[in-house]
Enzyme design. Sequence first.
Site, short mmCIF file in Angstrom:
data_model
loop_
_atom_site.label_atom_id
_atom_site.label_comp_id
_atom_site.label_asym_id
_atom_site.label_seq_id
_atom_site.Cartn_x
_atom_site.Cartn_y
_atom_site.Cartn_z
N ASP A 67 0.81 -1.21 0.00
CA ASP A 67 0.00 0.00 0.00
C ASP A 67 0.85 1.27 0.00
O ASP A 67 2.08 1.21 0.17
CB ASP A 67 -0.95 0.00 1.21
CG ASP A 67 -0.31 -0.54 2.49
OD1 ASP A 67 0.93 -0.49 2.61
OD2 ASP A 67 -1.04 -1.01 3.35
N ASN A 136 -7.14 -3.18 14.31
CA ASN A 136 -8.54 -3.47 13.96
C ASN A 136 -8.65 -4.65 12.97
O ASN A 136 -9.70 -4.87 12.38
CB ASN A 136 -9.22 -2.22 13.37
CG ASN A 136 -8.55 -1.74 12.09
OD1 ASN A 136 -7.63 -2.38 11.59
ND2 ASN A 136 -9.02 -0.63 11.55
N GLU A 143 -9.63 -1.98 5.46
CA GLU A 143 -10.22 -1.75 6.77
C GLU A 143 -11.44 -2.65 6.98
O GLU A 143 -11.96 -3.22 6.01
CB GLU A 143 -10.62 -0.27 6.87
CG GLU A 143 -9.45 0.71 6.71
CD GLU A 143 -8.56 0.80 7.95
OE1 GLU A 143 -8.45 -0.17 8.72
OE2 GLU A 143 -7.95 1.88 8.12
C1 F6R Z 1 1.58 -1.47 5.97
C2 F6R Z 1 0.36 -2.27 6.07
C3 F6R Z 1 -0.42 -2.31 7.34
C4 F6R Z 1 0.46 -2.65 8.55
C5 F6R Z 1 -0.36 -2.64 9.83
C6 F6R Z 1 0.49 -2.91 11.05
O1 F6R Z 1 2.14 -1.59 4.69
O2 F6R Z 1 -0.03 -2.86 5.11
O3 F6R Z 1 -1.46 -3.24 7.23
O4 F6R Z 1 1.02 -3.93 8.36
O5 F6R Z 1 -0.99 -1.39 9.98
O6 F6R Z 1 1.40 -1.87 11.22
P1 F6R Z 1 2.54 -1.95 12.33
O7 F6R Z 1 3.47 -3.00 11.92
O8 F6R Z 1 3.18 -0.57 12.30
O9 F6R Z 1 1.85 -2.24 13.62
#
Ligand code: F6R
Length: 242
Positions: A67, A136, A143
């Site tokens: 992303d 979440n 989401e």
């Molecule tokens: C980032 C992504 C998100 C993260 C998720 C966890 O490229 O795709 O889904 O993997 O928000 O983020 P962290 O590792 O910072 O807790």
Amino acid sequence: MQIQVHDTAFEAADRVAKILLDHIRSHPRPTLGLPTGGTPLPVYAQLLSDFRAGRSSWRHVRSFNLDEYVGLGSDHPESYARYMHTNLFAHVDCPANQWRVPDGLAHDPEAEADAYESAIDEAGGIDIVFMGIGHNGHIGFNEPGAPHDSRCCCVVLEPETIQANSRFFSSAKNVPTKAITMGIGTILTSRKLVLLATGEGKAAAVSSAIEGPISQMVPASALQRHADVTIVLDRHAASLLG
Ligand code: F6R
């Protein structure tokens, strides 16, 4: 679904690095899906140390990031393109045209998402998508409520995600509100999925994703539909598993 629980976050990250390195070493044209965020940083550190020791090469690796924020270009310090450059690609021998992050500055983000999906198809799909998980239950920036057959698309971020990611920005109001993400359907078409979660803060999301019902309200529960999934956890992230 294979679930591996390690004592520490470092050991869990080391395991994921080994899965990726085994694949990179044994495939002539490995294609990876890669995440950003805090969780994968120790994995990237391990990949770099392996490269620096001369044990692996990224010359033939292709990668697609999960992303990117809409509105941030690769020169923005919090863009995911910059993150990947700083934490991995500036230091390995992967040609610049072989690693791709959605273009956050694309004039038409929906068209960019479509082009990204086509690029993944043209590359023959992804061998391994490595991913983290949001508090979440999000994967990529899919989401709660995202359909499990979605393809690369432009999405609006949940306030909870903006709050969680504000730690990387000077304030929550500087966090972009939209992103381009691989869809859950795109992720599910990949040949192997590896999810890494560490820390107590992820325990509830991990338990709902693995042990709860498959539900659009828990995007990571879609992984239960895939035949080759490895979930790598430290004992804190595994603490609510039955
Ligand atoms: C980032 C992504 C998100 C993260 C998720 C966890 O490229 O795709 O889904 O993997 O928000 O983020 P962290 O590792 O910072 O807790």
